[in-house]
Scaffold this motif. Structure first.
Motif, mmCIF file in Angstrom:
data_model
loop_
_atom_site.group_PDB
_atom_site.id
_atom_site.type_symbol
_atom_site.label_atom_id
_atom_site.label_comp_id
_atom_site.label_asym_id
_atom_site.label_seq_id
_atom_site.Cartn_x
_atom_site.Cartn_y
_atom_site.Cartn_z
ATOM 1 N N ASN A 1 -24.145 40.939 86.955
ATOM 2 C CA ASN A 1 -24.061 39.957 86.374
ATOM 3 C C ASN A 1 -24.247 38.110 86.352
ATOM 4 N N LEU A 2 -23.315 37.900 87.165
ATOM 5 C CA LEU A 2 -23.355 36.592 87.868
ATOM 6 C C LEU A 2 -23.917 35.718 88.370
ATOM 7 N N LYS A 3 -23.424 34.328 87.348
ATOM 8 C CA LYS A 3 -24.493 33.978 87.730
ATOM 9 C C LYS A 3 -23.632 32.274 87.573
ATOM 10 N N PHE A 4 -23.765 31.519 88.390
ATOM 11 C CA PHE A 4 -23.788 29.721 88.701
ATOM 12 C C PHE A 4 -24.240 28.750 87.649
ATOM 13 N N GLU A 5 -23.596 28.317 86.402
ATOM 14 C CA GLU A 5 -24.347 27.646 85.585
ATOM 15 C C GLU A 5 -23.750 25.700 85.422
ATOM 16 N N GLY A 6 -24.139 25.242 86.611
ATOM 17 C CA GLY A 6 -23.087 24.343 86.119
ATOM 18 C C GLY A 6 -21.573 24.513 86.944
ATOM 19 N N ASN A 7 -20.746 24.422 86.336
ATOM 20 C CA ASN A 7 -19.329 24.166 87.253
ATOM 21 C C ASN A 7 -18.695 25.644 86.620
#
Length: 201
Positions: free
Chosen positions: A63-69
């Motif tokens: 479920n990992l996402k990168f949102e901004g930092n």
């Protein structure tokens, strides 16, 4: 999401976490290495211990996402957002220093992979075919093992050093501050993309 978990993340192997005891480094009179790691603000992160739950780690990566930092995930009904403040409180890491990755090694001025590797050898005149841990001076060898086993671990041969590994060692030895949050996040993102690999937590 279930399909992605079964066909991608569920097959990935979880690395058994490794830790460093700074007390052991002191008892072995490895004060230079101990001091260099502390100057990089790595003490708390490298000494972290706790229970590991491989299935939850796989769900976290699914479920990992990168949102901004920030890193964002969802595990067992719990939304997670790992901000820079969380890195400071939990791991003692700050979002400061050089942001090094494979595409921008040039941010470290005057770094030459082969020249630096030779300078790390006990015998700097040895014939170099590959950059491996064998033959390194003690401090550099210990730092190489900490980099390849804990900071940016791989699931395969830990004795072979990449250019990135050597840059990290160079920066630690020369007291150049590294942005470890950036490097760890980049490492996580890289390993998410590989079809079969080792995940770290």
């Amino acid at each position: 999401m279930i399909e992605r978990y079964h066909f991608e993340t569920s097959r990935k192997v979880i690395n058994n976490p490794k830790v460093i005891s700074f007390g052991w480094l002191k008892s072995q009179k490895l004060d230079d290495v101990r001091r260099l790691l502390k100057e990089q603000l790595l003490k708390r992160f490298l000494e972290m211990k706790g229970n590991i739950y491989p299935d939850l780690i796989r769900v976290f990566y699914t479920n990992l996402k990168f949102e901004g930092n920030n890193l964002v995930s969802h595990v067992k009904g719990v939304d997670m957002e790992i901000t820079h403040e969380v890195w400071i409180v939990v791991a003692g890491l700050k979002y400061v220093g050089l942001r090094i990755n494979k595409g921008n090694i040039g941010v470290v001025e005057n770094f030459n992979k082969i020249q630096y590797y030779k300078s790390c050898l006990k015998n700097p005149h040895a014939q170099v075919r590959t950059c491996s841990v064998g033959g390194l001076k003690l401090n550099e060898r210990l730092l190489a093992l900490f980099v390849t086993w804990i900071l940016t671990p791989t699931g395969s041969n830990h004795s072979l050093l990449t250019e990135e590994d050597l840059v990290y060692i160079y920066c630690i030895m020369n007291k150049v501050k590294i942005n470890w949050i950036h490097i760890i996040k980049e490492h996580m993102q890289k390993y998410m993309r590989l079809p079969l690999c080792y995940l770290d937590f």
